[in-house]
Design a protein around this motif. Structure first.
Motif, PDB file in Angstrom:
ATOM      1  N   ILE A   1      46.761  32.453 -33.814  1.00  0.00           N
ATOM      2  CA  ILE A   1      46.485  31.414 -32.820  1.00  0.00           C
ATOM      3  C   ILE A   1      46.440  30.041 -33.484  1.00  0.00           C
ATOM      4  O   ILE A   1      45.762  29.855 -34.497  1.00  0.00           O
TER       5      ILE A   1
ATOM      6  N   LEU B   1      43.926  25.780 -27.179  1.00  0.00           N
ATOM      7  CA  LEU B   1      45.122  26.527 -27.531  1.00  0.00           C
ATOM      8  C   LEU B   1      46.360  25.639 -27.572  1.00  0.00           C
ATOM      9  O   LEU B   1      46.609  24.856 -26.659  1.00  0.00           O
TER      10      LEU B   1
ATOM     11  N   VAL C   1      39.697  28.002 -27.467  1.00  0.00           N
ATOM     12  CA  VAL C   1      39.716  29.122 -28.411  1.00  0.00           C
ATOM     13  C   VAL C   1      38.332  29.249 -29.032  1.00  0.00           C
ATOM     14  O   VAL C   1      37.884  28.377 -29.783  1.00  0.00           O
TER      15      VAL C   1
END
Length: 218
Positions: free
Chosen positions: A110, A118, A180
């Motif tokens: 990620i 994100l 995130v």
């Protein structure tokens, strides 16, 4: 693992976290999943195109059953149930749960910006600029974000039928921001094959339950 299917472990984790309705997108061996409805508050939505489509189409196929914000979980993961409470109590409407680097193989990495939102996801770590952690397969998604994901993918399935939900998350992240949340030492694993299963039994289960007796039997 220990006589309990991963999906049942996950269902019980969700029920203990206060979730009252569970939707399972099915395909291969769908009847095995439908039997869960006898004992749990489960509704199954069969994807007749499962062999030729990806996880995003399975999610899209269940869109009429999803009426509110929800948790999205992959069905082949073993995980610490505390992660569910973390997401449920997060103030952000859209959250991707990330872990530290496991080195387990087949990871989805990620990328997030400096504010923790994100930017990208990929199995190719070198294709991302700033990798924050690994995708655990557990996310919180608002109904509005789901609508954006469905709108984006509906016009593209004919070109990318095997589209993953992660790809769509990234595609709509500019407007439907996904925070995130990283738990560095989050205990979890994915089980795709026998080697993953052995790792789950020998490494992950003892961390989740110190009384678990490890075994190498497959």
């Amino acid at each position: 693992i220990d006589g309990i299917p991963l999906i049942e472990r996950s269902i019980n984790n969700l029920l203990n976290a206060g979730v009252q309705k569970i939707i399972i997108g099915t395909g291969h061996k769908s009847k095995e999943f439908e039997g869960l409805a006898r004992n749990y508050p489960v509704v199954c939505k069969y994807n007749p195109e499962y062999a030729d489509t990806g996880s995003m189409y399975t999610l899209y196929n269940a869109r009429e059953l999803i009426k509110t914000d929800f948790l999205l979980l992959e069905s082949d993961i073993l995980y610490d149930a505390s992660g569910l409470d973390v997401l449920i109590n997060q103030p952000h409407p859209n959250v991707v749960l990330a872990s530290g680097f496991s080195g387990a193989g087949d990871e989805v990495f990620i990328e997030a910006n400096t504010r923790g939102y994100l930017v990208g996801m990929s199995k190719q770590r070198n294709s991302l600029k700033s990798v924050i952690g690994e995708l655990t397969g557990i996310s919180k998604i608002s109904l509005s974000a789901l609508n954006a994901m469905n709108s984006y993918s509906a016009d593209r399935f004919y070109r990318v039928p095997k589209m993953d939900y992660e790809y769509t998350m990234v595609a709509v992240a500019g407007t439907s921001k996904f925070y995130v949340h990283k738990i560095e030492d989050f205990i979890w694993c994915e089980v795709d094959d026998h080697s993953h299963l052995q790792r789950a039994r020998n490494l992950i289960c003892p961390r989740l339950n110190p009384n678990f007796r490890t075994t190498t039997n497959l």
